[in-house]
Design a protein around this motif. Sequence first.
Motif, short mmCIF file in Angstrom:
data_model
loop_
_atom_site.label_atom_id
_atom_site.label_comp_id
_atom_site.label_asym_id
_atom_site.label_seq_id
_atom_site.Cartn_x
_atom_site.Cartn_y
_atom_site.Cartn_z
N GLY A 63 0.82 -1.21 0.00
CA GLY A 63 0.00 0.00 0.00
C GLY A 63 0.85 1.26 0.00
O GLY A 63 0.56 2.22 -0.72
N ALA A 64 1.92 1.25 0.79
CA ALA A 64 2.82 2.41 0.85
C ALA A 64 3.49 2.65 -0.49
O ALA A 64 3.60 3.80 -0.94
N ARG A 65 3.93 1.58 -1.14
CA ARG A 65 4.62 1.73 -2.43
C ARG A 65 3.66 2.20 -3.51
O ARG A 65 3.98 3.08 -4.31
N ILE A 66 2.47 1.61 -3.55
CA ILE A 66 1.48 2.00 -4.56
C ILE A 66 1.03 3.44 -4.32
O ILE A 66 0.87 4.21 -5.27
N ASP A 67 0.88 3.81 -3.06
CA ASP A 67 0.49 5.18 -2.72
C ASP A 67 1.52 6.18 -3.22
O ASP A 67 1.17 7.22 -3.79
N SER A 68 2.79 5.87 -3.04
CA SER A 68 3.86 6.77 -3.50
C SER A 68 3.83 6.93 -5.02
O SER A 68 3.97 8.04 -5.54
N ILE A 69 3.63 5.83 -5.73
CA ILE A 69 3.55 5.89 -7.20
C ILE A 69 2.34 6.71 -7.62
O ILE A 69 2.43 7.57 -8.51
N ALA A 70 1.19 6.46 -6.99
CA ALA A 70 -0.03 7.20 -7.33
C ALA A 70 0.13 8.68 -7.04
O ALA A 70 -0.34 9.53 -7.81
N ASP A 71 0.78 9.01 -5.94
CA ASP A 71 1.04 10.42 -5.59
C ASP A 71 1.86 11.09 -6.69
O ASP A 71 1.52 12.18 -7.16
N ASP A 72 2.95 10.44 -7.07
CA ASP A 72 3.84 11.02 -8.08
C ASP A 72 3.12 11.18 -9.42
O ASP A 72 3.30 12.19 -10.10
N LEU A 73 2.32 10.19 -9.80
CA LEU A 73 1.58 10.29 -11.07
C LEU A 73 0.57 11.43 -11.05
O LEU A 73 0.41 12.14 -12.05
N THR A 74 -0.09 11.63 -9.92
CA THR A 74 -1.08 12.71 -9.81
C THR A 74 -0.40 14.06 -9.97
O THR A 74 -0.87 14.92 -10.73
N VAL A 75 0.71 14.26 -9.28
CA VAL A 75 1.45 15.52 -9.40
C VAL A 75 1.99 15.68 -10.82
O VAL A 75 1.89 16.77 -11.41
N LEU A 76 2.52 14.61 -11.39
CA LEU A 76 3.06 14.67 -12.75
C LEU A 76 2.00 15.09 -13.76
O LEU A 76 2.26 15.94 -14.62
N VAL A 77 0.80 14.53 -13.65
CA VAL A 77 -0.27 14.89 -14.59
C VAL A 77 -0.67 16.35 -14.41
O VAL A 77 -0.88 17.07 -15.39
N ALA A 78 -0.73 16.82 -13.16
CA ALA A 78 -1.08 18.22 -12.91
C ALA A 78 -0.03 19.15 -13.51
O ALA A 78 -0.36 20.16 -14.14
N VAL A 79 1.24 18.80 -13.35
CA VAL A 79 2.33 19.61 -13.91
C VAL A 79 2.33 19.52 -15.43
O VAL A 79 2.61 20.51 -16.11
N LEU A 80 2.01 18.36 -15.97
CA LEU A 80 1.90 18.21 -17.42
C LEU A 80 0.86 19.18 -17.98
O LEU A 80 1.08 19.82 -19.01
#
Length: 189
Positions: A63-80
């Motif tokens: 859960g911790a690892r998936i959460d970190s990946i999901a967090d990064d993807l969310t920020v990445l899409v917003a910055v994109l």
Amino acid sequence: MKKMSYRLINLITFYRLAAAPVLVILLLCHQFNIFKWLLAISFFTDAIDGWLARRFKAVSLMGARIDSIADDLTVLVAVLGIALFHIDFLRAEWQLVAALILFYMAQNSIALIRFGKLTSFHTYMAKIAAVLQGMFLVLFYFLDEPLTYLFYITSIFTLLDLAEEIVLVLILPKWQADVKGLYWVLRQN
């Protein structure tokens, strides 16, 4: 009950993973209104899944690892979205944006070299930075003008978080998830 808690919390996290490509498609199709609302939901689910995991004692390494990946993807899409449609903002703040990218790349590169995987520390500083990132990025799409002062505050806390995580990667003897922060690690030794 605990098994159901794990499933519910992981489902919330998986929503962010599934939402990231949908958000990219919405950007490319110029569906900004739907994009900004789904982005807001993604940041909201980021805020609640960790809290729910701790509240119901349903914390797991996966859960911790998936959460970190999901967090990064969310920020990445917003910055994109900013890069695609508000590039003037990034150009005006290029030095700070470059510093953020360099610290992020350094933190991840060092973690991959040292541990063979990305970190999932979820430090207190990371939580503060994530809340600020979510606030800034959501408001960026909902307001007519970006809140530059909030960008600066967010950037400072994000840089502090990344610097702390770089130090943690360098001093921790092995990979671990959910580290409170450098202070607590140093206190244990």
